[in-house]
Structures are given as structure tokens and as C-alpha cells.
Design an enzyme around this catalytic site. Structure first.
Site, PDB file in Angstrom:
ATOM      1  N   ASP A 161       8.001 -14.362 -79.031  1.00 16.06           N
ATOM      2  CA  ASP A 161       9.441 -14.358 -79.268  1.00 16.06           C
ATOM      3  C   ASP A 161      10.097 -13.661 -78.091  1.00 16.06           C
ATOM      4  O   ASP A 161       9.463 -12.904 -77.379  1.00 16.06           O
ATOM      5  CB  ASP A 161       9.854 -13.778 -80.633  1.00 16.06           C
ATOM      6  N   GLU A 214       2.151 -14.715 -80.541  1.00 15.94           N
ATOM      7  CA  GLU A 214       3.280 -14.231 -81.358  1.00 15.94           C
ATOM      8  C   GLU A 214       4.583 -14.305 -80.571  1.00 15.94           C
ATOM      9  O   GLU A 214       5.431 -13.418 -80.655  1.00 15.94           O
ATOM     10  CB  GLU A 214       3.023 -12.776 -81.809  1.00 15.94           C
ATOM     11  N   ASN A 227      -6.496  -9.409 -80.151  1.00 17.74           N
ATOM     12  CA  ASN A 227      -5.086  -9.744 -79.974  1.00 17.74           C
ATOM     13  C   ASN A 227      -4.311  -8.461 -79.660  1.00 17.74           C
ATOM     14  O   ASN A 227      -4.552  -7.426 -80.280  1.00 17.74           O
ATOM     15  CB  ASN A 227      -4.615 -10.346 -81.317  1.00 17.74           C
ATOM     16  N   GLU A 256      -4.488  -5.070 -81.726  1.00 13.68           N
ATOM     17  CA  GLU A 256      -3.792  -3.898 -81.157  1.00 13.68           C
ATOM     18  C   GLU A 256      -4.663  -2.647 -81.091  1.00 13.68           C
ATOM     19  O   GLU A 256      -4.260  -1.577 -81.548  1.00 13.68           O
ATOM     20  CB  GLU A 256      -2.491  -3.642 -81.943  1.00 13.68           C
ATOM     21  N   HIS A 292       5.594 -10.607 -77.407  1.00 10.34           N
ATOM     22  CA  HIS A 292       6.893 -10.196 -77.959  1.00 10.34           C
ATOM     23  C   HIS A 292       7.690  -9.685 -76.762  1.00 10.34           C
ATOM     24  O   HIS A 292       7.471  -8.579 -76.290  1.00 10.34           O
ATOM     25  CB  HIS A 292       6.728  -9.070 -78.983  1.00 10.34           C
TER      26      HIS A 292
END
Ligand code: NAG
Ligand code: NAG
Length: 312
Positions: A253, A251, A187, A146, A223
Site C-alpha cells: 500500500d 502487503e 516476511n 517481522e 507498506h
């Protein structure tokens, strides 16, 4: 990244049905994986699933390999909790994704308020990354997490504010020196579709490559909000892999605002399928990791069928 809304975790069960890692590998991917936390492993239903390599071929430690867990005081490395996750993956012959070396959150205060000058902080970054990657050898690593803002500028952090962008190359070089076999990633979130942030990621990778800084992959967190898979996802995966790096969905979701409805579950299923199909279609997309799962209901939710359909 912390989800903003109520999160509906995928639920799995040991009912008969296609297994996630098995279908991912049948589609030519390296793995289907999940993040996990140590506390969850005492839930026997959960543990039976995470230990089952036909469901999960890769594990990410959600928290315990972060800086505050692994170097709580300068030069004092505490790998015990991370080692529990690494041991689980090893026992099950699952890949381990190291997460992460350098991030602006979950930092111990000695880093954030240490007022280090640039050479000292650079050396701290280097020592942290080489210790971590050297300890968990032979793995995939989110070396940088990030580092970009949504508008494509670099995120302010103790690292950027002190070192400008040089901390990125420092961390990657330290990781490579500690383990030449490790796959080194940057990432981030909100780089699923094309836009200023994914363009900035392309430019960052190009600039690292031009400086011969080791970079093997781009981690796309994913996400997502239900109904919110960007229409440019596939084109973006292709644009990333055209750089000569691999990509992974790291990651995944798909969150929704409760209450759950059949329509939301159906959309969520389509969203998982869209993301998985995009990864399946791009050779350089090596695998997909979900940001954990839950087994409270012992029912395979529609999302599971979306994942399986995406790999089909
Ligand atoms: C893994 O799950 C599958 C499907 O539920 C089951 O058939 C298999 O026995 C499980 N393997 C282990 C080692 O528990
Ligand atoms: C930060 O680094 C970039 C190159 O990555 C450079 O263009 C910029 O001038 C630097 N900023 C400062 C304040 O040194």
C-alpha cells in the site's frame, strides 16, 4: 505492520478496463492478489470484485490465520474464520497466502505470559506451525513475520527472548514437515530497498540455507509512504533472488497524509508503477499482493493505472 498515517486504499470498480490479475499473469507473474477480512465480504460491491479472478488471483487473510485467531488456548485450534477465507479462495480458484505462523503481535496471552522454558516454547512453536500449515495445505506461508529490527538486529519477542534465533528454524522445519509442497517465506517491512535490514535478511537466509533449513522465499511487505519507493528496490529484489529464493510483494500500500490532492494521487500512481515494474523485471518475483482495497467510490483511481502500467 499498521500504517502510521491516513491510508488511501485503492479503489476499484467493475467499469471496463484492464483487470489486475489478468495483466499480472500476462506479464509472467503467478498472481495479483489482495488481503481481505471476513467483515468486508458482506459488502456486495466489494465481494463481486474479490470474487473475480480476473482482478485477484490470490488472497491473504489479513487477520484470521494469526495466532490469536487460530490457537487461542494451548493446543485448541480454531480454524473456522480462516476456513471462510480459504473456502472463498478455493471457490474462485485463487491462491491462498497463509499469514502467518510466528509473529510478535496478535499473540494470545497464554503465549506471551506463559513463562515457558526453551524446550517447551520450541515445542509450542513447532505444534502451532505444523497445525496451521498442515490444515491449509498446498499454500504459500508467511512462516516467520517481522523478526528483524530496522538496524538489522533480531527483534525482541517472547520467541527471541526465550529461544534466540532457533525459533526461526524450528518454525520452518515444522512447516515443511507438515506440508512438503508449501512455499515457506519470511516476511518483513522496510526491506524494500538496500540497507541494514535487507542485509540482515540476506544473512538470515544464507545462514538458514547453510544449516539446510527449508526457506523458499522472502516476502517484502511494501507498506510505503507516497513518494517513498526506495531507489534501490530493483537491485534489492535481484540481491534477494540471487540467493536462490523467490520473492513476493506481500502487503503493498502507498499511504498519504490527507487531504488528497491531484499531485499526491499522481505520485501514488507512479509509486505503484515503480513497485510493480520492479517485480515484473525480476523473474523470481512471483506476484504482488495489495493490503486490501476499497470500493466506496466506484471509481478507478490513478493508482490502478499505475499498477496496470507497471505490468505492461
Ligand atoms: C470480472 O470482471 C470483468 C471486468 O469487470 C467482467 O467483464 C467479468 O464479467 C467479471 N467476471 C465475473 C465472473 O463476474
Ligand atoms: C544467539 O544465536 C546467535 C546465532 O544465531 C549466536 O551468535 C549468539 O551467541 C546467541 N546468543 C545467545 C545469548 O546465546
Amino acid at each position: 505492520m499498521k500504517p502510521l498515517f491516513s491510508l488511501l486504499l485503492i479503489t476499484l470498480s467493475r467499469q471496463v478496463g484492464a483487470q489486475l490479475n489478468r495483466v499480472a499473469q500476462a506479464a509472467g507473474k503467478l498472481y495479483f492478489g489482495t488481503a481481505t477480512n471476513i467483515e468486508e465480504l458482506s459488502d456486495t460491491a466489494y465481494a463481486a470484485i474479490i470474487n473475480n479472478r480476473t482482478e485477484f488471483g490470490q488472497i491473504t487473510a489479513a487477520n484470521v490465520m494469526k495466532w490469536d485467531s487460530t490457537e487461542p488456548s494451548r493446543g485448541v485450534f480454531t480454524f473456522g474464520a480462516g476456513d471462510q477465507i480459504a473456502a472463498l479462495a478455493k471457490k474462485n480458484n485463487q491462491l491462498l497466502r497463509g499469514h502467518n505462523c510466528v509473529w510478535h503481535q496478535q499473540l494470545p496471552s497464554w503465549v506471551t505470559v506463559g513463562n515457558f522454558d526453551a524446550p517447551t516454547l520450541s515445542s509450542i512453536v513447532s505444534t502451532h506451525c505444523s497445525s496451521l500449515v498442515g490444515h491449509y495445505k498446498g499454500q504459500i506461508w508467511d512462516v516467520i513475520n517481522e523478526c528483524l529490527n530496522d538496524d538489522g538486529t533480531f527483534r525482541q519477542s517472547v520467541f527471541f527472548d526465550t529461544l534466540n534465533t532457533s525459533f526461526i528454524a524450528t518454525a520452518l522445519r515444522a512447516a515443511r514437515a507438515a506440508d512438503p509442497q508449501a512455499k515457506l517465506y519470511i516476511n518483513d517491512f522496510n526491506i524494500e530497498g538496500q540497507g541494514p535490514k535487507s542485509t540482515a535478511m540476506v544473512n538470515l537466509v544464507k545462514s538458514l540455507q547453510a544449516q539446510k533449513v527449508p526457506i523458499d522465499g522472502i516476502g517484502i511487505q511494501a507498506h510505503l509512504l507516497v513518494g517513498g519507493v526506495p531507489s534501490t528496490l530493483l537491485a534489492n529484489l535481484k540481491q534477494f533472488t540471487a540467493l536462490g529464493v523467490e520473492v513476493a510483494i506481500t502487503e503493498l500500500d502507498v499511504r498519504m497524509t490527507l487531504p488528497v490532492t491531484d499531485a499526491l494521487l499522481a505520485q501514488q500512481r507512479r509509486d505503484y508503477q515503480t513497485v510493480i515494474s520492479a517485480c515484473r523485471a525480476v523473474k523470481g518475483c512471483i506476484g504482488v499482493t495489495v493490503w486490501d482495497f476499497s470500493d466506496k467510490n466506484m471509481v478507478r483511481k490513478p493508482a490502478i493505472h499505475g499498477i496496470i502500467a507497471g505490468f505492461a
